[in-house]
Design a protein around this motif. Structure first.
Motif, short mmCIF file in Angstrom:
data_model
loop_
_atom_site.label_atom_id
_atom_site.label_comp_id
_atom_site.label_asym_id
_atom_site.label_seq_id
_atom_site.Cartn_x
_atom_site.Cartn_y
_atom_site.Cartn_z
N THR A 82 0.90 -1.07 -0.09
CA THR A 82 -0.08 0.02 0.02
C THR A 82 0.97 1.33 -0.05
OG1 THR A 82 -0.05 -0.18 2.33
CG2 THR A 82 -1.95 -1.16 0.92
N THR A 83 1.87 1.38 0.68
CA THR A 83 3.05 2.18 0.98
C THR A 83 4.08 1.76 0.73
OG1 THR A 83 1.42 3.62 2.30
CG2 THR A 83 3.70 4.53 2.22
N SER A 84 4.88 2.24 -0.36
CA SER A 84 6.30 1.75 -0.63
C SER A 84 7.30 2.52 0.05
CB SER A 84 6.57 1.85 -2.19
OG SER A 84 7.91 1.26 -2.30
N TRP A 85 8.45 2.03 0.19
CA TRP A 85 9.50 3.13 0.85
C TRP A 85 9.78 4.28 -0.04
CZ3 TRP A 85 10.96 -1.13 -2.22
CH2 TRP A 85 11.99 -1.04 -3.32
N LYS A 86 10.30 5.43 0.42
CA LYS A 86 10.66 6.70 -0.59
C LYS A 86 12.04 6.45 -0.95
CE LYS A 86 6.47 8.47 0.42
NZ LYS A 86 5.55 8.61 -0.64
N ILE A 87 12.15 6.95 -2.12
CA ILE A 87 13.46 7.02 -2.62
C ILE A 87 13.98 8.21 -2.49
CG2 ILE A 87 14.79 6.99 -4.98
CD1 ILE A 87 12.82 5.24 -6.07
N SER A 88 14.73 8.32 -1.48
CA SER A 88 15.28 9.75 -0.85
C SER A 88 16.65 9.67 -0.89
CB SER A 88 14.87 9.71 0.47
OG SER A 88 15.31 10.88 1.17
N LYS A 104 15.41 18.84 -9.12
CA LYS A 104 14.18 18.83 -10.18
C LYS A 104 14.39 17.73 -11.22
CE LYS A 104 14.30 23.27 -11.10
NZ LYS A 104 13.93 24.61 -11.55
N LYS A 105 15.47 17.64 -11.85
CA LYS A 105 15.66 16.43 -12.67
C LYS A 105 15.25 15.14 -12.00
CE LYS A 105 19.50 18.68 -15.12
NZ LYS A 105 21.17 18.53 -15.34
N ASP A 106 15.71 14.83 -10.70
CA ASP A 106 15.61 13.52 -10.02
C ASP A 106 14.19 13.49 -9.78
OD1 ASP A 106 18.25 13.39 -10.56
OD2 ASP A 106 18.91 13.09 -8.54
N LEU A 107 13.44 14.34 -9.20
CA LEU A 107 12.14 14.03 -8.98
C LEU A 107 11.11 13.79 -10.21
CD1 LEU A 107 11.77 17.17 -6.24
CD2 LEU A 107 11.66 14.40 -5.91
N GLU A 108 11.67 14.29 -11.25
CA GLU A 108 10.88 13.84 -12.59
C GLU A 108 11.28 12.53 -13.09
OE1 GLU A 108 12.07 16.95 -15.31
OE2 GLU A 108 10.85 18.41 -14.39
N SER A 109 12.30 11.81 -12.42
CA SER A 109 12.78 10.46 -12.80
C SER A 109 12.70 9.26 -11.90
CB SER A 109 14.19 10.68 -13.43
OG SER A 109 14.36 11.83 -14.50
N GLY A 110 11.79 9.50 -10.90
CA GLY A 110 11.66 8.32 -10.09
C GLY A 110 11.94 8.78 -8.76
N GLN A 111 12.46 9.71 -8.30
CA GLN A 111 12.82 9.98 -6.96
C GLN A 111 11.42 10.67 -6.19
OE1 GLN A 111 16.59 11.74 -5.89
NE2 GLN A 111 15.74 13.12 -4.23
N ASP A 112 11.13 10.21 -5.12
CA ASP A 112 10.06 10.71 -4.76
C ASP A 112 10.04 11.17 -2.97
OD1 ASP A 112 10.17 8.12 -3.62
OD2 ASP A 112 8.64 7.29 -4.17
N ALA A 113 11.31 11.49 -2.69
CA ALA A 113 11.55 12.36 -1.46
C ALA A 113 12.64 12.97 -1.46
CB ALA A 113 11.63 11.23 -0.36
N ILE A 114 12.98 13.99 -0.59
CA ILE A 114 13.90 14.85 -0.58
C ILE A 114 14.78 14.88 0.75
CG2 ILE A 114 14.73 17.42 -1.01
CD1 ILE A 114 11.96 17.67 -2.24
N ALA A 115 16.15 14.76 0.24
CA ALA A 115 16.87 14.61 1.98
C ALA A 115 18.13 15.78 1.48
CB ALA A 115 17.63 13.29 1.94
N ILE A 116 18.07 16.62 2.75
CA ILE A 116 19.04 17.74 2.45
C ILE A 116 20.04 17.85 3.58
CG2 ILE A 116 19.10 20.13 2.27
CD1 ILE A 116 16.22 20.25 1.49
N SER A 117 21.27 17.78 3.13
CA SER A 117 22.48 17.86 4.02
C SER A 117 22.96 19.38 4.16
CB SER A 117 23.77 17.08 3.76
OG SER A 117 24.68 17.29 4.60
N VAL A 118 22.65 20.08 5.05
CA VAL A 118 22.92 21.41 5.36
C VAL A 118 24.35 21.60 5.90
CG1 VAL A 118 22.00 23.69 6.16
CG2 VAL A 118 20.35 21.91 5.41
N GLY A 364 12.49 -3.60 5.52
CA GLY A 364 11.21 -2.74 5.62
C GLY A 364 11.31 -1.20 6.10
N VAL A 365 12.48 -0.68 5.64
CA VAL A 365 12.64 0.76 5.84
C VAL A 365 11.80 1.82 5.50
CG1 VAL A 365 14.97 0.01 6.32
CG2 VAL A 365 14.31 1.12 4.06
N ASN A 366 11.47 2.84 5.85
CA ASN A 366 10.67 4.00 5.44
C ASN A 366 11.21 4.54 4.13
OD1 ASN A 366 10.46 3.92 8.57
ND2 ASN A 366 8.59 3.80 7.71
N SER A 367 12.32 4.90 4.16
CA SER A 367 13.14 5.60 3.12
C SER A 367 14.53 5.12 2.97
CB SER A 367 13.08 7.41 3.27
OG SER A 367 13.37 7.56 4.43
#
Length: 706
Positions: A82-88, A104-118, A364-367
């Motif tokens: 029902t809910t797959s893991w997130k490609i982050s 923007k390129k990656d979210l159009e190509s299968g990535q469905d989450a955002i991870a940001i190292s600040v 069974g991880v979330n992302s």
């Protein structure tokens, strides 16, 4: 089917004892425990076979259901159906616009989450990079987020309500997650973004900041007040917004065992829970604000079982604190390991990432973040990002991982291993709690020393090649073309960006933020950001104290030892026009000398040697006649033990006479002739038990390569 049953009925099912007896018979006297039981860094003995009796010992795991306590089989009853893991995927571009282009390129190509190292090190600690500092040209692996404009550049053209957003723990000595969160809230307010639609974790982990930098210049009470304020703010948004992520990756990437890293992270979480409970937040509000970042290494079954074990331990701890069923469900964001990545033969990193990623999703991880194959060489190219992202797309859409709910469930091996990891983690956790908790364990260097002990064992095993690093300490590809597609960002580009930030900022008095009650600080920070303040402005007036210091945890990569040798050999080749030279003098027929020549070729190639193979002589006289043609400073003799006594003494004596400075290595260890061969002039012997690293380092030193 009936014929099959009849056929099977003719064979009895062997018992474990019968199988073991048959196995011992094949060992011909070698102890079963020595040959067939695998010792792990975690202190767990892996058996060669597991059966139903093993599973029956851990019924509390084997008979559990997906989505049910203790959650070893996952926190959702339907798995990924029902809910797959997130490609982050998380990338280290330092300038917001650069990261925005990649996202923007990656979210159009299968990535469905955002991870940001600040990373705001340059703006928060500018003096560290000035003058003749060794860090002046260093670009940290994280994006510069200073003000609202930076967030506007980062999220330009991206609907952030559609994606899970994970802010990873900062690399600065002081965690500035509350300042970052306030900036994010100010950005949302300015752009009228409904916070109830957001799914964000702000990555607050003050212990991680201490572990990475070795100091904490801000009072601990101030930071826990920050954490409390952020947890309360997150709880008022009515969205899926959380404050804390416990970062187990730092321990893993420092060389810790699977059980150590997990135990330290659990102990950190318990400390945070206790501090937040003191400040009036209930356990369910706390638990939903805590996520875990966990690295997954190359030991497939151990890493798979580690994640299952983590959920069990977390569920039991939250239950003991009085948390409800929803609070007992651990949220896990995973990263492939940096410990095993290599700079040479980097495409092998794709195989490592695939194996590690598969272990994570089967657990069974979330992302999940899968590292790019070139991450140790620079910032990733479009191509390497695409490869890493598509590993997950293939696992999800072509390997059909999502079609089976917990495929590892009920496995004799995995359930038993999960239980053993739980036991070992709990023992380490209790040991830490007895000495006062995670902070006392860090400031007494207990944790650092324990990890150092493991790293020393890892280094020894790598040096002796008991641990194989494909392409680095085993089977090197000396003809590989260097990867030149990585992106190199110069410090001048980061400085230019910071100059742009300075040009648009205004002088804002941020002192009142820290004199106000902690409950009001986030609101005052948001007000300051709306007046064009930066994170550095707010940090500048933050309360300071004499830095609390502890021993920092350095990162560790297994390949570094041998990469050091390869880089030295490559530099030598650049200077002289040729790689370090070695000549193989072979005796006997091809069948006789080839096994040791092949072993020797692999042994020395990992040090960057260029090898010239002799033709193979039947007598020492023929070889002696060829000595004058040898131009290499090192000669390796390859043949069988029974041939060596006939040829080695005369050949080596003459070789040393004609070329006194030449090094002579013998492939093998003929025990009855070692002294005689040394007397003849043999300098060293290589064999399966040799310390490969020390041998190669010594040889390269002897010919002035290092």
């Amino acid at each position: 089917m009936s014929n099959q049953k009849e056929l099977l009925s003719e064979f009895s099912i062997p018992t474990y004892q019968e199988w073991r007896q048959a196995a011992e018979d094949t060992l011909k006297g070698v102890p079963f425990e020595k040959k067939l039981i695998t010792k792990t860094y975690e202190g767990i003995d892996l058996q060669p076979i597991y059966n139903e009796a093993d599973r029956d010992k851990v019924k509390y795991l084997a008979e559990s259901l997906p989505g049910s306590f203790p959650y070893n089989r996952g926190i959702c009853s339907t798995g990924y159906k029902t809910t797959s893991w997130k490609i982050s995927q998380a990338y280290s571009y330092p300038i917001p616009k650069m990261l925005n282009d990649a996202l923007k390129k990656d979210l159009e190509s299968g990535q469905d989450a955002i991870a940001i190292s600040v990373c705001n090190c340059r703006s928060m600690f500018p003096s560290f990079y000035e003058g003749d500092s060794e860090w002046k040209d260093y670009v940290c692996a994280g994006v510069q987020i200073n003000d609202i404009k930076d967030l506007e550049d980062l999220f330009d053209g991206i609907d952030i309500t559609k994606y899970l957003i994970t802010f990873l723990p900062s690399c600065t000595p002081v965690p500035c997650n509350v300042e970052l969160a306030a900036l994010f809230f100010a950005y949302c307010d300015k752009h009228k973004i409904d916070k109830s639609k957001l799914n964000v974790n702000f990555g607050f982990d003050l212990t991680n900041a201490i572990v990475r930098s070795g100091e904490l210049p801000t009072p601990v009470d101030v930071l826990f007040d920050d954490m409390t304020a952020l947890v309360k703010e997150c709880n008022t948004t009515n969205g899926n917004i959380s404050a804390i992520s416990i970062d187990a990756c730092t321990y893993h990437n420092s060389g810790a065992t699977a059980t150590q890293g997990l135990a330290y992270s659990i102990s950190t979480a318990v400390m945070y829970i206790k501090e937040l409970l003191k400040r009036g937040i209930n356990i369910d509000e706390i638990a939903k604000n805590i996520h875990f970042n966990i690295s997954v290494g190359i030991k497939f079954f151990i890493e798979l079982s580690k994640i299952r074990a983590a959920r069990v331990i977390w569920a039991k701890i939250i239950k003991e604190f009085g948390g409800n069923e929803e609070s007992q469900k651990m949220q896990i964001h995973t990263f492939t390991s940096k410990v095993y990545t290599t700079k040479f033969d980097p495409f092998v990193n794709i195989l490592r990432g695939t194996t590690e990623g598969l272990a994570a999703v089967l657990a069974g991880v979330n992302s999940l973040h899968i590292g790019t194959f070139d991450e140790e060489l620079g910032m990733p190219s479009d191509f390497s990002r695409r490869v890493a992202r598509n590993i997950q797309n293939i696992l999800k859409d072509e390997a059909h991982i999502i079609d089976t709910i917990d495929p590892a469930g009920g496995s004799y091996y995995i359930e038993t291993l999960t239980d053993k990891i739980i036991t070992e983690v709990w023992n380490i956790f209790r040991e830490i709690e007895k000495i006062g908790g995670i902070s006392d364990a860090l400031f007494s260097s207990k944790i650092q020393d324990d990890i150092t002990d493991v790293v020393n064992k890892r280094k020894e095993n790598v040096a002796f090649r008991r641990d194989t690093i494909l392409g680095t300490n085993k089977y090197p590809n000396l003809l590989e073309a260097p990867v030149d597609s990585v992106i190199k960002v110069k410090s001048e580009e980061v400085i230019k960006h910071l100059d742009e930030v300075k040009a648009r900022k205004k002088d804002v008095n941020t002192q009142p933020i820290w004199t106000a009650k902690w409950e009001d600080r986030i609101a005052k920070m948001i007000e300051a950001y709306n007046n064009d303040a930066t994170i550095a402005d707010i940090f500048a007036t933050k309360p300071k104290t004499d830095a609390i210091k502890c021993k920092p945890l350095p990162t560790y990569r297994t390949a570094e030892l041998f990469e050091e040798l390869r880089f030295a050999a490559n530099n030598y080749k650049t200077k002289t026009g040729k790689a370090p030279q070695m000549y193989f003098e072979c005796f006997g027929t091809l069948k006789q000398y080839k096994p040791r020549a092949d072993f020797s070729n692999d042994f020395f190639a990992v040090g960057g040697f260029e090898i010239t193979m002799g033709q193979g002589y039947l007598t020492d006289k023929d070889a002696i006649a060829n000595i004058e043609k040898i131009n290499a400073p090192i000669v390796v003799i390859c043949s069988t033990d029974d041939i060596y006594p006939e040829v080695v003494p005369n050949y080596v004596a003459e070789l040393k006479k004609q070329k006194p400075n030449i090094k002579v290595i013998l492939a093998g260890l003929p025990k009855d002739y070692i002294d005689a061969f040394k007397e003849a002039g043999v300098d060293d012997f290589i064999h399966i038990k040799s310390n490969v690293y020390e041998t190669l380092k010594g040889l390269l030193k002897s010919i002035n390569v290092i």
